[in-house]
Enzyme design. Structure first.
Site, PDB file in Angstrom:
ATOM      1  N   HIS A  48       1.279  -0.966   0.305  1.00 26.02           N
ATOM      2  CA  HIS A  48      -0.477   0.124  -0.044  1.00 26.02           C
ATOM      3  C   HIS A  48       0.684   0.938   0.064  1.00 26.02           C
ATOM      4  O   HIS A  48       0.547   2.254  -0.693  1.00 26.02           O
ATOM      5  CB  HIS A  48      -1.256   0.434   0.692  1.00 26.02           C
ATOM      6  CG  HIS A  48      -1.902   0.825   1.539  1.00 26.02           C
ATOM      7  ND1 HIS A  48      -1.625   1.781   1.938  1.00 26.02           N
ATOM      8  CD2 HIS A  48      -3.101   1.337   0.177  1.00 26.02           C
ATOM      9  CE1 HIS A  48      -3.213   3.058   2.521  1.00 26.02           C
ATOM     10  NE2 HIS A  48      -3.301   2.839   1.080  1.00 26.02           N
ATOM     11  N   ASP A  92      -6.337   1.872  -2.263  1.00 27.63           N
ATOM     12  CA  ASP A  92      -7.119   1.827  -1.074  1.00 27.63           C
ATOM     13  C   ASP A  92      -7.515   0.482  -0.947  1.00 27.63           C
ATOM     14  O   ASP A  92      -7.611  -0.529   0.223  1.00 27.63           O
ATOM     15  CB  ASP A  92      -7.770   2.816  -0.708  1.00 27.63           C
ATOM     16  CG  ASP A  92      -7.141   3.977  -0.079  1.00 27.63           C
ATOM     17  OD1 ASP A  92      -5.913   3.947   0.388  1.00 27.63           O
ATOM     18  OD2 ASP A  92      -7.300   4.992   0.080  1.00 27.63           O
TER      19      ASP A  92
END
Length: 118
Positions: A48, A92
């Site tokens: 991420h 996300d």
């Protein structure tokens, strides 16, 4: 943005634990972002972070970019329009799905990152 990411995590894990439990987990879930991930869940956060870094190279501000998304029974869904919104939402979404699939080890919460994450 990071607030939406928190809600997306809670949706993906079906509220089994608060999103804040992921904020100081391992070497990458939170603010440190260095060293070797402590487990597969921490690796989700490393990926991420890398996704956000790529978004920044494209002129986006992932921590601040708001996007459209829905929490659905079958999983989260992005509905954004602009390039940055789409990119950040995808970062996300992928991380939330990854976190939902991995086991949470309480021993990796709030670790001494100065020693463990070199």
């Amino acid at each position: 943005n990071l607030v939406q990411f928190g809600f997306m995590i809670e949706c993906a894990i079906r509220n089994r634990r608060p999103a804040l439990d992921f904020m100081n987990y391992g070497c990458y879930c939170g603010t440190v972002g260095r060293g070797t991930p402590v487990d597969d869940l921490d690796r989700c956060c490393q990926v991420h972070d890398e996704c956000y870094a790529t978004a920044e190279k494209h002129g986006c501000y992932p921590s601040l970019t708001t996007y459209q998304w829905e929490c659905r029974q079958v999983g989260n869904e992005c509905n954004s329009k602009t390039q940055c919104e789409v990119f950040v939402c995808a970062c996300d979404l992928a991380a939330a799905k990854c976190l939902a699939q991995e086991d949470y080890n309480p021993a990796h919460f709030n670790i001494n990152t100065g020693e463990r994450c070199k």
